[in-house]
Design an enzyme around this catalytic site. Structure first.
Site, mmCIF file in Angstrom:
data_model
loop_
_atom_site.group_PDB
_atom_site.id
_atom_site.type_symbol
_atom_site.label_atom_id
_atom_site.label_comp_id
_atom_site.label_asym_id
_atom_site.label_seq_id
_atom_site.Cartn_x
_atom_site.Cartn_y
_atom_site.Cartn_z
ATOM 1 N N HIS A 1 44.324 -20.755 35.894
ATOM 2 C CA HIS A 1 43.219 -20.086 36.569
ATOM 3 C C HIS A 1 42.280 -19.546 35.503
ATOM 4 C CE1 HIS A 1 41.026 -17.435 39.264
ATOM 5 N NE2 HIS A 1 41.530 -18.167 40.241
ATOM 6 N N ASP B 1 47.232 -21.950 45.022
ATOM 7 C CA ASP B 1 47.477 -23.244 45.659
ATOM 8 C C ASP B 1 48.886 -23.774 45.436
ATOM 9 O OD1 ASP B 1 45.006 -23.572 46.830
ATOM 10 O OD2 ASP B 1 44.104 -24.276 44.971
HETATM 11 N N1 ACO Z 1 48.328 -27.597 33.584
HETATM 12 C C1 ACO Z 1 48.512 -27.631 32.239
HETATM 13 N N2 ACO Z 1 47.711 -27.033 31.342
HETATM 14 C C2 ACO Z 1 46.675 -26.336 31.839
HETATM 15 C C3 ACO Z 1 46.423 -26.253 33.221
HETATM 16 C C4 ACO Z 1 47.302 -26.911 34.105
HETATM 17 N N3 ACO Z 1 47.105 -26.885 35.418
HETATM 18 N N4 ACO Z 1 45.322 -25.522 33.417
HETATM 19 C C5 ACO Z 1 44.894 -25.161 32.204
HETATM 20 N N5 ACO Z 1 45.704 -25.662 31.248
HETATM 21 C C6 ACO Z 1 45.552 -25.484 29.794
HETATM 22 C C7 ACO Z 1 44.419 -26.410 29.286
HETATM 23 O O1 ACO Z 1 44.897 -27.680 28.929
HETATM 24 C C8 ACO Z 1 43.887 -25.620 28.126
HETATM 25 O O2 ACO Z 1 44.767 -25.806 27.046
HETATM 26 P P1 ACO Z 1 44.203 -25.851 25.505
HETATM 27 O O3 ACO Z 1 43.698 -24.454 25.253
HETATM 28 O O4 ACO Z 1 45.399 -26.213 24.702
HETATM 29 O O5 ACO Z 1 43.106 -26.871 25.478
HETATM 30 C C9 ACO Z 1 44.020 -24.165 28.575
HETATM 31 O O6 ACO Z 1 45.102 -24.171 29.529
HETATM 32 C C10 ACO Z 1 42.769 -23.631 29.244
HETATM 33 O O7 ACO Z 1 42.417 -24.536 30.283
HETATM 34 P P2 ACO Z 1 40.957 -24.802 30.820
HETATM 35 O O8 ACO Z 1 40.936 -26.133 31.512
HETATM 36 O O9 ACO Z 1 39.970 -24.573 29.728
HETATM 37 O O10 ACO Z 1 40.814 -23.657 31.890
HETATM 38 P P3 ACO Z 1 39.624 -23.462 32.900
HETATM 39 O O11 ACO Z 1 39.504 -21.991 33.093
HETATM 40 O O12 ACO Z 1 38.409 -24.215 32.494
HETATM 41 O O13 ACO Z 1 40.164 -24.165 34.244
HETATM 42 C C11 ACO Z 1 41.368 -24.529 36.218
HETATM 43 C C12 ACO Z 1 40.792 -23.475 35.263
HETATM 44 C C13 ACO Z 1 40.248 -25.502 36.657
HETATM 45 C C14 ACO Z 1 41.897 -23.815 37.459
HETATM 46 C C15 ACO Z 1 42.502 -25.293 35.487
HETATM 47 O O14 ACO Z 1 43.541 -24.396 35.169
HETATM 48 C C16 ACO Z 1 43.026 -26.458 36.313
HETATM 49 O O15 ACO Z 1 42.452 -27.559 36.268
HETATM 50 N N6 ACO Z 1 44.154 -26.234 37.101
HETATM 51 C C17 ACO Z 1 44.685 -27.288 37.950
HETATM 52 C C18 ACO Z 1 43.870 -27.376 39.264
HETATM 53 C C19 ACO Z 1 44.114 -26.176 40.175
HETATM 54 O O16 ACO Z 1 45.235 -25.784 40.420
HETATM 55 N N7 ACO Z 1 43.011 -25.636 40.702
HETATM 56 C C20 ACO Z 1 43.046 -24.498 41.643
HETATM 57 C C21 ACO Z 1 42.556 -23.266 40.969
HETATM 58 S S1 ACO Z 1 42.671 -21.871 42.035
HETATM 59 C C22 ACO Z 1 41.461 -22.127 43.152
HETATM 60 O O17 ACO Z 1 40.402 -22.659 42.857
HETATM 61 C C23 ACO Z 1 41.683 -21.708 44.487
#
Ligand code: ACO
Length: 381
Positions: free
Chosen positions: A263, A317
């Protein structure tokens, strides 16, 4: 403007001043108008929570009774809108149907001036009350079933369940569904709420504002994740497969994202995921735990060791899909349920945006060509 001004995804850039909800992402805290969401999920109902979000304070008994009556009165939809829903392709996604019918609802209740507080309130009630009806109608008509008219003697959550299945929910099921609606009702400046505020800032109608937000919520990185989580759990297939499934995914892509984890704001487990898990535990206390719940628990355990250091933990979720599945709700209706809850927050932000509105118009850092020659078409290779 320089590159250092640019924040991809507008991370940490304040886009509005808002009094609607508060998140502390390190302490797993979420409050609606100052009231912790866990308390609302336990003690309140969706109607009361929606009023709290829209008006700023908990309602008096009379205010709640009047609001509830206003919603019940506005649940029905025009017969032509029902016809339109029947004409939508049955293969379309329910979020596509919801976006189209939210915009269409506004055509039956034109609201092109957003300057009158009374008319704005009427539109807010109509949208809150009408969205469950169109979601349930499409869920049925695409299977060749007739839509079921709303029942004014049922509350918001029970009526939605009734319109979906043609039977009243048990008291326990009604409570779980109601709590899910409360937990999803608002979450400050996420992508869909930002979309709603940007659209609202142009003085677009509330129907078009909410239709825009529905489109934004549908993506798998946002509300669409609840559906993706369930599909992922189904693919994993068994608790024993979790480690090998994850090993394989990470071998192919070290940056593989597990749906339902991570998140932008929470760097600990999302408090809504904790409440949803408690609801799940409660539901499964008297029966065997469903396979998908066991898989989710194992996935949470294993991923905590891998991603925990980055602050990547279950979000809202992660467990919602398992809960909805156990209520018999089709997988692709999970995100529309999120929408019929979040509409309370979107509408609160719509009204807040209108108060002292200034149209959104951010900047960009231009990285394209300058002074490019126009070569006539017949001179180009
Ligand atoms: N699984 C594994 N690693 C993850 C995940 C994940 N679901 N989410 C983030 N990370 C890691 C990234 O790879 C990144 O690692 P790094 O620093 O080594 O490059 C770090 O955590 C930061 O991730 P970002 O993608 O930069 O985080 P951002 O804030 O941009 O994205 C998001 C947030 C879109 C929710 C992301 O965590 C994601 O894609 N999650 C999966 C989809 C999901 O569950 N969405 C629902 C969110 S809640 C909602 O909207 C109701």
């Amino acid at each position: 403007m320089t590159d250092s001004d640019y924040k991809p995804g507008l991370e940490d850039v304040p886009a509005a001043k808002s009094a609607i909800s508060f998140i502390d992402g390190k302490r797993a805290q979420l409050e609606y108008r100052g009231v912790p969401v866990e308390i609302l999920a336990r003690e309140s109902c969706f109607e009361e929570t929606a009023w709290l979000l829209l008006k700023g304070d908990l309602p008096t008994q009379k205010e709640l009774a009047d609001f509830d009556a206003d919603l019940r009165e506005r649940r029905g939809i025009h017969f032509r809108l029902k016809d339109l829903i029947k004409c939508l392709p049955s293969t379309g996604h329910p979020m596509e149907a919801l976006q189209a019918t939210t915009a269409a609802l506004g055509m039956f209740h034109p609201h092109r001036q957003v300057t009158c507080a009374t008319k704005n309130w009427d539109a807010a009630c109509r949208i809150l009350a009408g969205l469950p009806t169109v979601v349930a109608a499409f869920a049925r008509t695409r299977r060749g079933e007739e839509p079921i008219d709303p029942r004014p003697d049922l509350d918001h959550a029970a009526n939605f369940y009734y319109m979906l299945f043609g039977k009243e929910p048990s008291a326990a099921t009604r409570k779980v569904l109601d709590a899910c609606l409360i937990l999803h009702a608002e979450h400050e400046m996420n992508a869909s709420t930002f979309t709603a505020r940007v659209t609202a800032s142009t003085l677009a109608s509330p129907y078009q504002t909410i239709a825009a937000a529905v489109g934004s919520l549908s993506g798998p990185l946002h509300g669409g994740a609840n559906e993706e989580v369930l599909l992922m759990l189904e693919k994993i297939g068994a608790k024993e497969n979790v480690q090998s499934w994850l090993d394989e995914k990470l071998a192919n892509d070290p940056k593989f994202k597990v749906m339902g984890l991570g998140h932008r704001v929470y760097k600990v487990k999302d408090p809504r995921a904790t409440v949803l898990q408690e609801l799940a535990e409660h539901m499964f206390a008297e029966s065997a735990r469903p396979k998908n719940y066991e898989i989710a628990l194992e996935l949470e355990r294993i991923t905590a060791g891998i991603y925990g250091a980055k602050g990547v933990y279950p979000n809202v979720d992660f467990y919602s899909g398992v809960v909805y599945q156990s209520l018999g709700i089709p997988t692709d209706v999970f995100t529309p349920i999120f929408a019929i809850a979040r509409v309370a927050g979107w509408l609160a932000h719509w009204l807040e945006q209108l108060n002292g509105n200034r149209i959104f118009r951010p900047a960009q850092i231009f990285v394209g060509k300058a002074d490019a020659a126009y070569v006539p078409l017949d001179k180009r290779p």
